[in-house]
Design an enzyme around this catalytic site. Structure first.
Site, PDB file in Angstrom:
ATOM      1  N   GLY A   1       8.444   0.835  10.158  1.00  0.00           N
ATOM      2  CA  GLY A   1       8.144   0.672   8.736  1.00  0.00           C
ATOM      3  C   GLY A   1       8.580   1.832   7.866  1.00  0.00           C
ATOM      4  CD  GLU A   2       5.318   5.621   7.556  1.00  0.00           C
ATOM      5  OE1 GLU A   2       4.686   6.269   6.707  1.00  0.00           O
ATOM      6  OE2 GLU A   2       4.985   5.582   8.750  1.00  0.00           O
TER       7      GLU A   2
ATOM      8  N   GLY B   1       7.711   2.457  16.055  1.00  0.00           N
ATOM      9  CA  GLY B   1       7.509   2.263  14.624  1.00  0.00           C
ATOM     10  C   GLY B   1       8.809   2.111  13.861  1.00  0.00           C
TER      11      GLY B   1
ATOM     12  CG  LEU C   1       7.499  -6.209  18.261  1.00  0.00           C
ATOM     13  CD1 LEU C   1       6.144  -5.688  17.795  1.00  0.00           C
ATOM     14  CD2 LEU C   1       7.423  -6.644  19.722  1.00  0.00           C
ATOM     15  CG  ASN C   2       9.962 -11.617  12.977  1.00  0.00           C
ATOM     16  OD1 ASN C   2      10.955 -11.576  12.255  1.00  0.00           O
ATOM     17  ND2 ASN C   2       9.171 -12.680  13.009  1.00  0.00           N
TER      18      ASN C   2
ATOM     19  N   GLY D   1       0.821  -1.207   0.000  1.00  0.00           N
ATOM     20  CA  GLY D   1       0.000   0.000   0.000  1.00  0.00           C
ATOM     21  C   GLY D   1       0.856   1.257   0.000  1.00  0.00           C
ATOM     22  CG  PHE D   2       4.379   1.143  -0.371  1.00  0.00           C
ATOM     23  CD1 PHE D   2       5.213   0.592   0.586  1.00  0.00           C
ATOM     24  CD2 PHE D   2       4.149   0.431  -1.537  1.00  0.00           C
ATOM     25  CE1 PHE D   2       5.814  -0.647   0.378  1.00  0.00           C
ATOM     26  CE2 PHE D   2       4.743  -0.800  -1.755  1.00  0.00           C
ATOM     27  CZ  PHE D   2       5.576  -1.347  -0.791  1.00  0.00           C
TER      28      PHE D   2
END
Length: 745
Positions: free
Chosen positions: A705-706, A703, A631-632, A257-258
């Site tokens: 992801g970004e 966070g 977390l992973n 999606g981004f």
């Protein structure tokens, strides 16, 4: 009114730090481990069902029709001209309810509606329905539409002096502190430069798609490719004029999606209206060109960066003034200056954003909105300041590393910027960097660049239900989504670690608004928000298991499906009767006001620039990141690799081009819009620093992801300068912008 309304739960408002975490005391040993994605086998075997892959009896195929002009009005649509084609069912239009633009992430109101007035090329105005996709496609191409052309604004440069101040979003559009002009005039060393970035497209692999089914009870079930089903259901309901409780969105699997799938897009409303009118299910899948034309773009920007500094490098002035663009009815602005609020010290500060109205596809959030392009300007200008001062760029950042938030006078929840830079410098061999334009390898000029990485951390209201069954297995359910980031896996790991149930015995139900509401995937808040909700549900269940076993929680150990306490071991399933369930619910609180929260890191890049052709090749990159508890390790690394690849594209290849005569996109597919390919991306190295943020949430994660894209493009650009001595401020850095300044071979 809150979207979160349910019965007894374990609810937490983040009003105080949480120094203790069950993830530290769990003994299952799965948290943070790089375990494989639990949804991986479904995806690689082709059995994970995406939005366009749902099949229903008597389903009609819809193809969207976009306008061929960018400004004006629709005069008429001659549906009868195609209705007679074999296999065509109907042509559906709704000038009032069709949405003119895609929705913005997190909004709960309908996007701008009414499509008779045309504000951008490719605006969706009709959907053609047929018994097969091929027939619908042919009829859509043949559908006659008459227009009344209007006067549009397509040239940003020509209209950039006609600006408006947008409404404040999650970041203020305008902020000032002290007197930047005065500080600049008095500073011994200054930088005053303008950086330009073009429009960009998210280019998710899966195109936007919706399959709409109206149930017998009047409920709309929409199987869509959406990142945030809970608020998107509200957007869709209000667009259609139906109660929110009568709309269900299902988004089990999303092919990327981004940011482009944060809010609803035109195909959802068109499919829903058509399905209602026909009385049968309708599937609508956007063509790739329509994804470019009619979803969202990252706005182009013009950013004026000003730094004033003492001779020792201490900043006295920070000015970051951004111009960006959007349609005249829209308030979203690219928050390019968002990092400038917190990244460096300096008592005089000016950070502004102004909009230029254009008749182009609507601007919206794209991965790391603000930081991805804003940090190109911030970190590029810092590199320029270091050059002027004769300082090492890392030392300049050290001098300006603030002890607390320079604007709010509150502490950082955690801040590992300098640790990231120092660790990266050691691992990358930063000490071997030479003066700009002095290192060669044959006809290749070699250079190194560095940039800081920062991405604000946000906790969002979310919930999740956790159930344990008599057979000792468990289910986690939430409207949270997995857009390829690993949500299925990390939520299973959190539940496994706390409940002591093996990951393979935990089932996930995600992406369905029939399940507990969640903020969804966006803003790098998904893991911590939904992860905390799962944590809280498991915490409550752990208490119930201890009570059922007759032991104190402190004396209970849960591992491999067994409850151990008071010298006894009992299968967990034997303690739950017919089953136990608990719902976890979290929302932000005072901690986000009392601390400034962000993830930090550092990017290092080495490039080669051909002295003859100007070709730029990234030879190697390193990202060092601190984002609380990882977390992973595998999925987190994957996110950073993707972000760094985004940064390479931002620096060197991505450029969404509009025809200045009519607003039409020139390069509206993946053949012409150049995202980095395998040949553009070298071996990337990612290293995580050990960190826990007790102010962020009980799982101590932030966070990520970004974070991987924030600053990545700047490190590449700074490396290009170090290789060539040519400073390019107009992105992407293509060979034509380098050739004239390259030294003789």
């Amino acid at each position: 009114m809150s979207l979160f309304d349910f019965g007894t739960t374990n609810s937490l408002t983040m009003d105080k730090p949480h120094p203790e975490s069950l993830l530290d005391t769990g003994v299952q040993g799965v948290i943070s481990r790089p375990i494989d994605r639990v949804d991986g086998p479904l995806k690689v075997s082709g059995t994970a069902t995406y939005a366009a892959e749902y099949a229903f009896d008597n389903m009609a195929f819809g193809v969207l029709v976009g306008t061929k002009i960018s400004a004006g009005k629709v005069v008429s649509i001659d549906a009868d001209a195609v209705r007679g084609m074999p296999g065509v069912i109907d042509v559906v239009t709704d000038f009032d309810r069709f949405i003119r633009v895609a929705g913005q992430g997190g909004e709960t109101e309908a996007p701008t509606q009414g499509v008779k007035e045309i504000t951008a090329f490719g605006q969706i105005v009709a959907i053609v329905l047929a018994e097969s996709f091929e027939v619908a496609r042919d009829a859509a191409q043949a559908l006659p539409i008459k227009y009344e052309a209007g006067e549009g604004q397509y040239d940003f440069e020509a209209h950039k002096h006609e600006t408006r101040k947008p409404k404040d979003d999650s970041t203020k559009a305008h902020f000032s502190q002290g007197d930047v002009d005065k500080a600049m005039a008095e500073a011994p060393v200054t930088v005053d430069v303008t950086y330009i970035t073009p429009s960009q497209n998210s280019s998710a692999m899966e195109p936007h798609a919706s399959t709409a089914v109206w149930e017998e009870d009047g409920t709309l079930s929409l199987y869509g490719s959406y990142q945030m089903p809970t608020p998107d259901a509200s957007q869709l309901a209000k667009s259609l004029g139906v109660p929110v409780k009568k709309v269900r969105i299902v988004a089990r699997y999303i092919g990327g999606g981004f940011g482009s799938k944060l809010g609803i897009s035109p195909e959802s409303v068109a499919a829903a209206i058509a399905a209602k009118q026909l009385g049968r299910p309708v599937k609508a899948v956007m063509a790739r060109q329509q994804v470019f034309d009619a979803t969202v773009r990252r706005s182009n920007t013009e950013q004026r960066m000003r730094f004033g500094a003492h001779a020792d490098g201490r900043l006295t002035a920070i000015g970051h003034e951004t111009l960006c663009s959007n349609q005249s009815t829209e308030q979203y602005f690219e928050p390019a200056g968002i990092s400038s609020h917190m990244l460096y010290a300096g008592e005089n500060r000016l950070i502004t954003h102004d909009l230029v109205d254009v008749n182009l596809v609507v601007s919206g959030s794209m991965r790391a909105p603000g930081e991805a392009v804003g940090m190109i300007a911030i970190e590029g200008a810092m590199d320029e300041l270091a050059e002027k001062l004769g300082m090492d760029p890392i030392e300049l950042r050290r001098v300006n590393d603030p002890a607390q938030d320079p604007e709010k006078d509150i502490p950082y929840s955690s801040r590992q910027l300098m640790r990231s830079l120092d660790e990266g410098a050691k691992r990358f061999g930063w000490g071997d960097r030479r003066k700009a334009g002095t290192r060669r390898d044959g006809e290749w000029l070699i250079g190194m660049g560095v940039a800081a990485a920062v991405r604000g951390n946000m906790l969002q209201e979310s919930s999740a239900k956790v159930e344990i069954r008599p057979d000792g297995t468990a289910t986690v359910s939430s409207a949270m989504t997995d857009i390829g980031t690993g949500s299925y896996t990390i939520l299973a790991q959190i539940a496994s670690e706390i409940l002591g149930i093996p990951v393979e015995n935990i089932t996930l139900s995600l992406g369905d608004t029939n399940d507990p509401p969640a903020a969804g995937s966006g803003g790098s808040w998904g893991a911590q928000s939904s992860g905390t909700a799962v944590y809280l549900g498991c915490e409550m269940l752990r208490g119930k298991l201890a009570k059922a076993m007759g032991v104190d929680e402190d004396g209970l150990t849960l591992k491999d499906g067994q409850a151990i306490g008071d010298n006894r071991s009992t299968p967990i399933g034997d303690l739950v009767g017919k089953g136990l369930e608990a719902t976890g619910h979290v929302k932000p609180g005072k901690q986000e006001k009392l601390t400034t929260q962000a993830s930090y890191g550092a990017h290092f890049a080495e490039v080669g620039v051909n002295a003859v052709t100007g070709e730029v090749r990234v030879r190697r990159m390193l990202g060092v990141f601190a984002a609380g508890r990882i977390l992973n390790a595998k999925t987190a690394r994957s996110q950073c690799l993707g972000g760094m690849t985004f940064g390479i594209g931002c620096a060197l290849t991505e450029d969404l081009i509009h025809d200045l005569r009519n607003g039409k996109l020139v390069n509206r597919d993946l053949a012409e819009y150049h995202v980095p390919s395998n040949a553009d991306v070298p071996q990337l190295d990612v290293h995580f620093l050990d960190e826990r943020d007790i102010h962020a949430n009980p799982i101590h994660a932030k966070g990520i992801g970004e974070l991987g894209i924030s600053g990545a493009g700047a490190s590449v650009a700074n490396a290009v300068y170090n290789a060539t001595g040519v400073r390019v401020r107009d992105f992407p850095i293509t060979l034509d912008k380098l050739l004239e300044g390259l030294p003789a071979v």
